[in-house]
Design an enzyme around this catalytic site. Structure first.
Site, mmCIF file in Angstrom:
data_model
loop_
_atom_site.group_PDB
_atom_site.id
_atom_site.type_symbol
_atom_site.label_atom_id
_atom_site.label_comp_id
_atom_site.label_asym_id
_atom_site.label_seq_id
_atom_site.Cartn_x
_atom_site.Cartn_y
_atom_site.Cartn_z
ATOM 1 N N ASN A 1 -1.889 5.525 -6.035
ATOM 2 C CA ASN A 1 -3.265 5.139 -5.719
ATOM 3 C C ASN A 1 -3.269 3.650 -5.362
ATOM 4 O O ASN A 1 -3.092 2.804 -6.235
ATOM 5 C CB ASN A 1 -4.165 5.415 -6.922
ATOM 6 C CG ASN A 1 -5.627 5.063 -6.671
ATOM 7 O OD1 ASN A 1 -5.957 4.428 -5.668
ATOM 8 N ND2 ASN A 1 -6.486 5.461 -7.579
ATOM 9 N N HIS B 1 -9.512 9.358 -0.045
ATOM 10 C CA HIS B 1 -8.875 8.353 -0.893
ATOM 11 C C HIS B 1 -7.783 9.045 -1.702
ATOM 12 O O HIS B 1 -7.977 10.150 -2.228
ATOM 13 C CB HIS B 1 -9.921 7.731 -1.826
ATOM 14 C CG HIS B 1 -9.320 6.912 -2.912
ATOM 15 N ND1 HIS B 1 -8.378 5.943 -2.665
ATOM 16 C CD2 HIS B 1 -9.516 6.925 -4.254
ATOM 17 C CE1 HIS B 1 -8.023 5.385 -3.814
ATOM 18 N NE2 HIS B 1 -8.696 5.973 -4.792
ATOM 19 N N CYS C 1 -11.946 1.390 -5.233
ATOM 20 C CA CYS C 1 -11.280 2.414 -4.404
ATOM 21 C C CYS C 1 -12.128 2.846 -3.209
ATOM 22 O O CYS C 1 -11.591 3.379 -2.240
ATOM 23 C CB CYS C 1 -10.914 3.623 -5.252
ATOM 24 S SG CYS C 1 -9.772 3.228 -6.579
HETATM 25 N N1 ACO Z 1 3.139 10.336 -19.329
HETATM 26 C C1 ACO Z 1 3.181 11.234 -20.316
HETATM 27 N N2 ACO Z 1 2.123 11.530 -21.093
HETATM 28 C C2 ACO Z 1 0.979 10.871 -20.830
HETATM 29 C C3 ACO Z 1 0.880 9.916 -19.823
HETATM 30 C C4 ACO Z 1 2.020 9.643 -19.052
HETATM 31 N N3 ACO Z 1 2.027 8.753 -18.043
HETATM 32 N N4 ACO Z 1 -0.390 9.436 -19.804
HETATM 33 C C5 ACO Z 1 -1.058 10.062 -20.771
HETATM 34 N N5 ACO Z 1 -0.224 10.929 -21.396
HETATM 35 C C6 ACO Z 1 -0.529 11.823 -22.513
HETATM 36 C C7 ACO Z 1 -1.687 11.352 -23.355
HETATM 37 O O1 ACO Z 1 -1.255 10.417 -24.298
HETATM 38 C C8 ACO Z 1 -2.157 12.624 -23.961
HETATM 39 O O2 ACO Z 1 -1.311 12.940 -25.024
HETATM 40 P P1 ACO Z 1 -1.916 13.613 -26.372
HETATM 41 O O3 ACO Z 1 -2.484 14.924 -25.928
HETATM 42 O O4 ACO Z 1 -0.707 13.720 -27.240
HETATM 43 O O5 ACO Z 1 -2.950 12.645 -26.842
HETATM 44 C C9 ACO Z 1 -1.908 13.668 -22.873
HETATM 45 O O6 ACO Z 1 -0.945 13.078 -21.981
HETATM 46 C C10 ACO Z 1 -3.135 14.041 -22.101
HETATM 47 O O7 ACO Z 1 -3.796 12.834 -21.734
HETATM 48 P P2 ACO Z 1 -5.096 12.865 -20.881
HETATM 49 O O8 ACO Z 1 -5.509 11.460 -20.544
HETATM 50 O O9 ACO Z 1 -6.099 13.745 -21.509
HETATM 51 O O10 ACO Z 1 -4.504 13.537 -19.571
HETATM 52 P P3 ACO Z 1 -5.264 14.216 -18.386
HETATM 53 O O11 ACO Z 1 -4.877 15.618 -18.276
HETATM 54 O O12 ACO Z 1 -6.730 13.894 -18.380
HETATM 55 O O13 ACO Z 1 -4.600 13.472 -17.148
HETATM 56 C C11 ACO Z 1 -5.138 11.722 -15.600
HETATM 57 C C12 ACO Z 1 -4.715 12.059 -17.022
HETATM 58 C C13 ACO Z 1 -4.011 12.084 -14.662
HETATM 59 C C14 ACO Z 1 -5.407 10.225 -15.509
HETATM 60 C C15 ACO Z 1 -6.424 12.521 -15.271
HETATM 61 O O14 ACO Z 1 -7.402 12.322 -16.237
HETATM 62 C C16 ACO Z 1 -6.977 12.191 -13.948
HETATM 63 O O15 ACO Z 1 -6.456 12.586 -12.936
HETATM 64 N N6 ACO Z 1 -8.095 11.448 -13.910
HETATM 65 C C17 ACO Z 1 -8.660 11.006 -12.679
HETATM 66 C C18 ACO Z 1 -8.559 9.563 -12.704
HETATM 67 C C19 ACO Z 1 -7.963 8.967 -11.478
HETATM 68 O O16 ACO Z 1 -7.316 9.552 -10.642
HETATM 69 N N7 ACO Z 1 -8.233 7.695 -11.401
HETATM 70 C C20 ACO Z 1 -7.744 6.912 -10.355
HETATM 71 C C21 ACO Z 1 -8.649 5.780 -10.166
HETATM 72 S S1 ACO Z 1 -10.237 6.311 -9.786
HETATM 73 C C22 ACO Z 1 -10.189 6.732 -8.279
HETATM 74 O O17 ACO Z 1 -9.434 6.213 -7.511
HETATM 75 C C23 ACO Z 1 -11.099 7.788 -7.913
#
Ligand code: ACO
Length: 324
Positions: free
Chosen positions: A281, A251, A115
């Site tokens: 993304n 980004h 990224c």
């Molecule tokens: N739809 C519905 N529920 C979902 C989904 C989905 N697409 N994906 C995960 N869940 C559920 C999980 O199973 C979990 O359920 P549970 O509590 O019953 O186990 C719950 O949602 C919470 O999951 P988490 O992974 O803890 O969710 P979080 O609040 O951390 O959000 C996310 C996930 C959006 C990926 C977040 O961690 C984030 O923004 N991370 C940054 C990563 C990123 O943006 N990466 C991009 C690439 S890196 C870069 O470009 C910088």
């Protein structure tokens, strides 16, 4: 030889025709528009058609950037293409783009920083131009992440999209450039974090392309601190502050990361260019795609102070401060 500086001559982008809304994603995995928008700000993403490769997206974006610059392919003597999703293991996708554009002089290579790829590529191309090795460069970010997603993993497949963006930069004597051009760049990497965001395949390991794997929470936790680190370094090097910026083009990974970074740095909300809602993304393509949107809709104008920033797999991260 007089001292040189790189100025931006043009910008262009390309998005594949197919749009997948969050509603469409809910037909593929168990998810909802509410969950995706609430956690990421993403409403839709584009997906490349069968037979449409990273080089095709990149060539469209490069042609648009050349048109915007009022230049011909023959005017380009360097292509740096940032991608984590190349057409082939080798040769570089950049040489395919070079051939597509009908260029057979100069040099072309790919750069892999996931990224952060566009920020890395722009910095590397700027250094080539300043060293006098090339005069005009196409700097491209192009990705087909749809090809490395695990479409059964709802925690990752909803986040990414396909697309390409490009800029043309030109070396001009500092006296001619005036205040325009690339002012300062800061790149970082820390491979200790590689297991937090990676693809579980590769030529030397599995002989497969593999699928993207991510510890989303861990990435989120590190993102804001890393982003602010390189931005503060950029501000210090250029002796400017958040109030001096005209535009912040981060980004486009996640709206919550963008908002939290801007807030921590004191960058006003109305100076932040956001396209993650429409593009998802797109990894290395996200910054030039966002730049193109904001230039074409009249927000970014000649002479504006623009800050680019990215963070991604590795981890890698970096920032470029430039006057448009
Ligand atoms: N739809 C519905 N529920 C979902 C989904 C989905 N697409 N994906 C995960 N869940 C559920 C999980 O199973 C979990 O359920 P549970 O509590 O019953 O186990 C719950 O949602 C919470 O999951 P988490 O992974 O803890 O969710 P979080 O609040 O951390 O959000 C996310 C996930 C959006 C990926 C977040 O961690 C984030 O923004 N991370 C940054 C990563 C990123 O943006 N990466 C991009 C690439 S890196 C870069 O470009 C910088």
């Amino acid at each position: 030889m007089s001292q040189l500086k790189s100025i931006v001559r043009g910008v262009g982008s390309y998005l594949p025709a197919e749009v997948l809304t969050n509603g469409d994603m809910a037909k593929i995995v168990e998810t909802s528009d509410d969950w995706i928008v609430g956690r990421t700000g993403i409403k839709q993403r584009h997906r490349a058609a069968a037979g449409e490769f990273t080089s095709h997206l990149a060539t469209h974006a490069a042609s648009a950037a050349l048109d915007d610059a009022g230049l011909l392919p023959a005017d380009i003597d360097l292509i740096v293409l940032a991608t984590a999703t190349p057409d082939l293991t080798f040769p570089a996708t950049a040489v395919q783009v070079q051939a597509n554009l009908g260029i057979s002089h100069g040099y072309a290579f790919d750069l892999q920083a996931v990224c952060s790829g566009f920020v890395y590529a722009l910095t590397v191309a700027d250094a080539q131009l300043k060293a006098g090795l090339a005069r005009r460069a196409l700097v491209i970010g192009a990705e087909t992440f749809s090809r490395i997603l695990d479409w059964t993993d709802r925690s990752t497949c909803v986040l990414f999209g396909d697309g390409a963006g490009a800029v043309v930069i030109e070396a001009v004597p500092v006296v001619e450039a005036g205040t325009r051009g690339i002012i300062t760049s800061h790149l970082r990497a820390d491979g200790r974090h590689k297991a937090k965001l990676y693809v579980d395949g590769g030529v030397s390991t599995t002989q497969t392309a593999g699928h993207l794997r991510m510890e989303g929470r861990d990435v989120y936790k590190h993102a804001v601190a890393m982003i602010t680190d390189v931005i503060e370094a950029s501000f210090a090097a250029a002796d400017v502050g958040a109030a001096d910026l005209d535009w912040f083009v981060p980004h486009q990974a996640n709206l919550r990361i963008i908002d939290a970074s801007a807030k921590k740095l004191g960058i006003a909300h109305d100076k932040v260019v956001v396209t993650v809602d429409r593009h998802g993304n797109t990894s290395a393509a996200s910054i030039p795609l966002a730049l193109d949107v904001a230039v074409k809709d009249g927000r970014i104008k000649r002479g504006d102070l623009v800050l680019l920033e990215a963070m991604g797999g590795g981890f890698t991260w970096g920032a470029v401060l430039l006057r448009w």
